[in-house]
Design an enzyme around this catalytic site. Structure first.
Site, PDB file in Angstrom:
ATOM      1  N   ASN A 155      -7.523  11.149   1.419  1.00 50.29           N
ATOM      2  CA  ASN A 155      -7.622  10.098   2.448  1.00 50.29           C
ATOM      3  C   ASN A 155      -6.561  10.247   3.540  1.00 50.29           C
ATOM      4  OD1 ASN A 155      -5.289   9.317   1.157  1.00 50.29           O
ATOM      5  ND2 ASN A 155      -5.964   7.244   0.660  1.00 50.29           N
ATOM      6  N   ASP A 191       8.018  10.092  -4.725  1.00 50.10           N
ATOM      7  CA  ASP A 191       7.413   8.844  -5.201  1.00 50.10           C
ATOM      8  C   ASP A 191       7.381   8.737  -6.727  1.00 50.10           C
ATOM      9  OD1 ASP A 191       5.572  10.937  -5.310  1.00 50.10           O
ATOM     10  OD2 ASP A 191       4.193  10.055  -3.863  1.00 50.10           O
ATOM     11  N   GLU A 202      -0.393   5.256   2.230  1.00 51.94           N
ATOM     12  CA  GLU A 202      -1.845   5.209   2.364  1.00 51.94           C
ATOM     13  C   GLU A 202      -2.225   4.871   3.813  1.00 51.94           C
ATOM     14  OE1 GLU A 202      -3.273   6.389  -0.078  1.00 51.94           O
ATOM     15  OE2 GLU A 202      -2.838   5.441  -2.007  1.00 51.94           O
ATOM     16  N   HIS A 254      -3.295  10.639   3.021  1.00 55.31           N
ATOM     17  CA  HIS A 254      -1.954  10.116   2.714  1.00 55.31           C
ATOM     18  C   HIS A 254      -0.935  11.233   2.543  1.00 55.31           C
ATOM     19  CE1 HIS A 254      -2.642   9.886  -1.985  1.00 55.31           C
ATOM     20  NE2 HIS A 254      -2.117  11.035  -1.663  1.00 55.31           N
TER      21      HIS A 254
END
Ligand code: F6R
Length: 244
Positions: free
Chosen positions: A138, A69, A145, A140
């Site tokens: 979280n 990313d 996400e 991810h």
């Protein structure tokens, strides 16, 4: 699931274990196509790999890398970009040719077109051989996400508020954390022939439990890994504390 779980004492143990695995695969296949992650967890892994290169145990000259990313809007020259991170953490220290390193271009004028180009480049290279992954608090993976479709491919995504808060440490005061990023999709990541998920710290314990022992759901992107054939999970005792 056919995941192999290795619990190391601490973050350094995780890094040493993950680096040894990458070293072994690179030795078996010097033309390995590596999927690389950024963030805090891989940093010591790259330090070990650079040491292995200096010691002559591995070579990267025939390998290829694809990073997962990059932040939207950040040029490669921006010190907060993942381009800059990779240069500093690994590329400056090993012989991976510049033309064999791939990172999405967050400054491309057409980010949707850049995402498609990147996905095609991975396919054209023959797909990822070994993918290194970290885990977000979280749940991810990459910047996929919660809510990301499990069949997603490389694309432009909006970052979760918690991700922007967690990553604010990498930006100088006054430099806002970007709101969007380009990321390989969950299906792109699952396309790797082998995956190593590296997780360290008590703050990741909840996410790791949900990823490995919870239901496979879009609410926990990393739960998609449960369907992968060759998954290695390497975590420290703190991250493993909620696993049954
Ligand atoms: C990084 C990435 C992220 C991180 C994750 C964990 O390229 O895609 O998914 O792996 O946010 O980051 P750290 O290791 O900093 O806790």
């Amino acid at each position: 699931m056919t995941a192999a779980l290795t619990i190391c004492r601490d973050e350094e143990g995780v890094a040493a274990h993950v680096a040894a695995l990458i070293e072994a695969r690179l030795t078996q296949d010097p033309r390995l196509i590596l999927g690389l992650a950024t963030g805090r967890t891989p940093r010591p892994v790259y330090r070990h790999l650079a040491e292995a290169w200096r010691a002559g145990r591995i070579r990267f000259r025939d390998a290829v890398s694809f990073n997962i990313d990059e932040y939207a809007g950040l040029a490669a020259s921006d010190p907060a970009s993942f381009h800059a991170y990779m240069e500093e953490a690994l590329f400056a220290h090993v012989d991976l040719p510049a033309g064999s390193r791939h990172i999405p271009d967050g400054a491309a004028p057409d980010l949707a077109a850049e995402a498609e180009r990147y996905e095609r480049a991975i396919t054209a290279a023959g797909g990822i051989g070994l993918q290194l992954l970290g885990l977000g608090v979280n749940g991810h993976i990459g910047f996929n996400e919660p809510g990301s479709p499990h069949d997603s491919r490389t694309r432009l995504v909006r970052l979760a508020t918690s991700t922007r808060q967690a990553n604010a440490r990498d930006f100088p005061p006054g430099h806002d954390v970007p709101t969007h990023a380009l990321t390989m999709g969950i299906a792109t990541l699952l396309g790797a022939r082998e995956i190593v998920l590296a997780v360290a710290g008590a703050h990741k314990a909840q996410a790791l439990k949900a990823a490995l022992e919870g239901p496979v759901t879009e609410g926990v992107p990393a739960s998609a890994l449960q369907g992968h054939e060759r998954l290695h999970v390497v975590c420290d005792e703190a991250a493993a504390r909620l696993l049954s």
